[in-house]
Design a protein around this motif. Structure first.
Motif, mmCIF file in Angstrom:
data_model
loop_
_atom_site.group_PDB
_atom_site.id
_atom_site.type_symbol
_atom_site.label_atom_id
_atom_site.label_comp_id
_atom_site.label_asym_id
_atom_site.label_seq_id
_atom_site.Cartn_x
_atom_site.Cartn_y
_atom_site.Cartn_z
ATOM 1 N N TYR A 267 7.254 -19.291 11.515
ATOM 2 C CA TYR A 267 7.191 -18.339 10.406
ATOM 3 C C TYR A 267 6.669 -16.993 10.892
ATOM 4 N N SER A 268 7.056 -15.935 10.195
ATOM 5 C CA SER A 268 6.699 -14.570 10.612
ATOM 6 C C SER A 268 5.869 -13.903 9.518
ATOM 7 N N PRO A 269 5.402 -12.670 9.749
ATOM 8 C CA PRO A 269 4.615 -11.974 8.729
ATOM 9 C C PRO A 269 5.374 -11.686 7.435
ATOM 10 N N THR A 270 6.716 -11.791 7.454
ATOM 11 C CA THR A 270 7.475 -11.545 6.228
ATOM 12 C C THR A 270 8.013 -12.832 5.603
ATOM 13 N N SER A 271 7.668 -13.997 6.162
ATOM 14 C CA SER A 271 8.097 -15.268 5.577
ATOM 15 C C SER A 271 7.350 -15.490 4.264
ATOM 16 N N PRO A 272 8.033 -15.979 3.231
ATOM 17 C CA PRO A 272 7.386 -16.134 1.928
ATOM 18 C C PRO A 272 6.386 -17.293 1.900
ATOM 19 N N ARG A 273 5.472 -17.243 0.950
ATOM 20 C CA ARG A 273 4.524 -18.335 0.754
ATOM 21 C C ARG A 273 5.296 -19.634 0.494
ATOM 22 N N VAL B 251 0.812 -21.083 3.789
ATOM 23 C CA VAL B 251 -0.170 -20.846 2.732
ATOM 24 C C VAL B 251 -0.571 -19.364 2.693
ATOM 25 N N GLU B 252 0.258 -18.514 3.300
ATOM 26 C CA GLU B 252 -0.047 -17.085 3.372
ATOM 27 C C GLU B 252 0.954 -16.287 2.532
ATOM 28 N N ASP B 253 0.477 -15.180 1.998
ATOM 29 C CA ASP B 253 1.381 -14.220 1.366
ATOM 30 C C ASP B 253 1.940 -13.297 2.443
ATOM 31 N N PRO B 254 3.204 -12.905 2.328
ATOM 32 C CA PRO B 254 3.831 -12.101 3.387
ATOM 33 C C PRO B 254 3.532 -10.616 3.264
ATOM 34 N N PHE B 255 3.691 -9.917 4.373
ATOM 35 C CA PHE B 255 3.776 -8.462 4.331
ATOM 36 C C PHE B 255 5.089 -8.097 3.651
ATOM 37 N N ARG B 256 5.055 -7.020 2.890
ATOM 38 C CA ARG B 256 6.283 -6.412 2.388
ATOM 39 C C ARG B 256 6.390 -5.065 3.110
ATOM 40 N N PRO B 257 7.363 -4.920 4.001
ATOM 41 C CA PRO B 257 7.435 -3.736 4.869
ATOM 42 C C PRO B 257 7.328 -2.418 4.124
ATOM 43 N N ALA B 258 7.975 -2.328 2.967
ATOM 44 C CA ALA B 258 7.904 -1.073 2.210
ATOM 45 C C ALA B 258 6.475 -0.777 1.784
ATOM 46 N N GLU B 259 5.783 -1.783 1.301
ATOM 47 C CA GLU B 259 4.405 -1.611 0.847
ATOM 48 C C GLU B 259 3.503 -1.189 2.001
ATOM 49 N N LEU B 260 3.745 -1.780 3.167
ATOM 50 C CA LEU B 260 2.964 -1.444 4.351
ATOM 51 C C LEU B 260 3.227 -0.009 4.770
ATOM 52 N N CYS B 261 4.479 0.394 4.739
ATOM 53 C CA CYS B 261 4.866 1.759 5.105
ATOM 54 C C CYS B 261 4.252 2.775 4.151
ATOM 55 N N PHE B 262 4.379 2.532 2.854
ATOM 56 C CA PHE B 262 3.843 3.452 1.866
ATOM 57 C C PHE B 262 2.318 3.505 1.954
ATOM 58 N N GLY B 263 1.695 2.344 2.153
ATOM 59 C CA GLY B 263 0.241 2.295 2.234
ATOM 60 C C GLY B 263 -0.309 3.036 3.433
ATOM 61 N N ALA B 264 0.495 3.138 4.488
ATOM 62 C CA ALA B 264 0.089 3.870 5.689
ATOM 63 C C ALA B 264 0.490 5.342 5.610
ATOM 64 N N ARG B 265 0.839 5.794 4.410
ATOM 65 C CA ARG B 265 1.210 7.189 4.143
ATOM 66 C C ARG B 265 2.522 7.564 4.805
ATOM 67 N N GLY B 266 3.454 6.606 4.866
ATOM 68 C CA GLY B 266 4.771 6.872 5.417
ATOM 69 C C GLY B 266 5.544 7.872 4.574
ATOM 70 N N LYS B 267 6.319 8.681 5.234
ATOM 71 C CA LYS B 267 7.069 9.749 4.549
ATOM 72 C C LYS B 267 8.559 9.437 4.403
ATOM 73 N N PHE B 268 9.036 8.392 5.097
ATOM 74 C CA PHE B 268 10.460 8.039 4.992
ATOM 75 C C PHE B 268 10.595 6.526 5.021
ATOM 76 N N PHE B 269 11.296 6.003 4.023
ATOM 77 C CA PHE B 269 11.602 4.577 4.014
ATOM 78 C C PHE B 269 12.990 4.379 3.438
ATOM 79 N N ALA B 270 13.802 3.613 4.159
ATOM 80 C CA ALA B 270 15.157 3.301 3.708
ATOM 81 C C ALA B 270 15.444 1.837 3.996
ATOM 82 N N ARG B 271 16.443 1.308 3.307
ATOM 83 C CA ARG B 271 16.760 -0.116 3.487
ATOM 84 C C ARG B 271 18.261 -0.323 3.367
#
Length: 353
Positions: A149-155, A167-187
């Motif tokens: 399992y990886s950091p983005t695998s669901p609980r 038994v872990e909640d995953p990282f959500r890449p967008a949330e991590l990017c925005f939380g780190a004051r990211g200025k560009f995010f696309a998917r």
């Protein structure tokens, strides 16, 4: 292990009057070695096509990766390339960009390589706003090491390293990017070639750290993880393409839209209950306030929302690499010496006969 390849030997430079004359063949190299059906194949083709349309010469481009299935990609593009060590792609890419400001630098990482061991580098590249194009190939699994399992695998995710469910909640890449004051995010989705090309070109045009999350299936260890949007029919029902200045509508006939309800979003059907097209929210990727952009990026099918695809956030800000180089020039201008010999001559000098 660090593998470096210089294109001075492998790339036969062509005399071209216009950069737009490059084709995807100019960016192809080697025979890709991934499992048949892997999303990496789809992304590689889109990446090569995007490079040709962007038009920056191969000898002015660098592709840098870490370790993982996706990190083999530098072997298959005819540019400067470097496969570094696990999780350190962002650190190496940062150094390459700072000392070579004119170089187009593309960092390629998987969700494990980029967000686990490389997570610290990822968030600080965002915070510093280094002018990098950061590709995150997200299949929610460790593929190269055979299905952990990886950091983005669901609980609850069952894998070789979580046989009874994570038994872990995953990282959500967008949330991590925005939380780190990211200025560009696309998917985009790996199988959606045109949209992948679109966001790669937008990332290249953006001045600063640009994150492109590419959703893809791992056909061996996590097949179907993005099935709801992996084909065109699924995306028409379960995804929304966000377009700058356009209403946030989706559906097979654009019959649904997004409106604000309290502090959140709500899906409505246009024409029902008095809802008109004019009531639908308009997408603004350039808005400095990221409140709505983050809400769009966090939507998922499990909670009754479409998955947002396209350029979700695109805001200009000062970049780290430009600021560092400007500072160096400023400091140099104030010094009485500019090289080693001049430094020696600032002190007492004597000659021994």
């Amino acid at each position: 292990m660090i593998v470096v390849r210089s294109i001075h030997e492998s790339y036969n430079k062509k005399e071209k009057s216009k950069m737009s004359e490059y084709t995807e063949k100019d960016f192809k190299k080697g025979q890709p070695r991934w499992c048949p059906g892997c999303g990496d194949h789809f992304f590689l083709v889109s990446f090569q096509k995007a490079m040709a349309e962007i038009g920056i010469p191969p000898h002015q481009t660098a592709v840098i990766s870490g370790i993982g299935c996706s990190s083999r990609l530098p072997y298959y593009v005819n540019t400067y390339a470097m496969q570094t060590i696990h999780g350190r792609a962002a650190a190496i890419a940062t150094g390459a960009k700072v000392v070579n400001p004119e170089l187009a630098v593309w960092q390629v990482s998987g969700d494990g390589d980029g967000l686990a061991i490389g997570g610290n580098h990822f968030i600080h590249a965002m915070r510093r706003n280094i002018n990098l194009n950061m590709i995150l190939l997200n299949n929610r699994i460790y593929g190269l090491t055979k299905g952990q399992y990886s950091p983005t695998s669901p609980r609850g995710f069952v894998s070789k390293s979580t046989p009874f469910g994570s038994v872990e909640d995953p990282f959500r890449p967008a949330e991590l990017c925005f939380g780190a004051r990211g200025k560009f995010f696309a998917r985009s989705v790996a199988t959606d070639a045109q949209e992948t090309i679109n966001i790669l070109k937008a990332a290249n045009s953006h001045k600063g750290a640009a994150v492109c999350e590419i959703l893809q299936n791992c056909v061996i260890f996590n097949d179907g993880c993005h099935n709801s949007i992996y084909n065109k029919e699924g995306r028409s029902k379960n995804a929304i393409y966000v377009r700058q200045g356009q209403p946030l509508v989706f559906g097979e006939n654009n019959e649904y839209g997004l409106v604000q309800e309290g502090f959140g979003l709500k899906v409505v059907k246009i024409g029902e209950n008095g809802v008109k097209l004019e009531d639908i929210l308009i997408h603004d990727a350039h808005c400095v306030d990221d409140t709505l952009q983050l809400k769009l990026a966090m939507m998922d099918n499990e909670h009754g929302f479409p998955v947002a695809l396209g350029v979700i956030r695109d805001v200009e800000a000062p970049t780290y690499d430009e600021a560092v180089n400007a500072q160096i020039e400023e400091v140099k201008g104030k010094k009485p010496y500019h090289n080693f010999m001049e430094l020696l001559e600032t002190n007492d000098i004597w000659e021994v006969q």
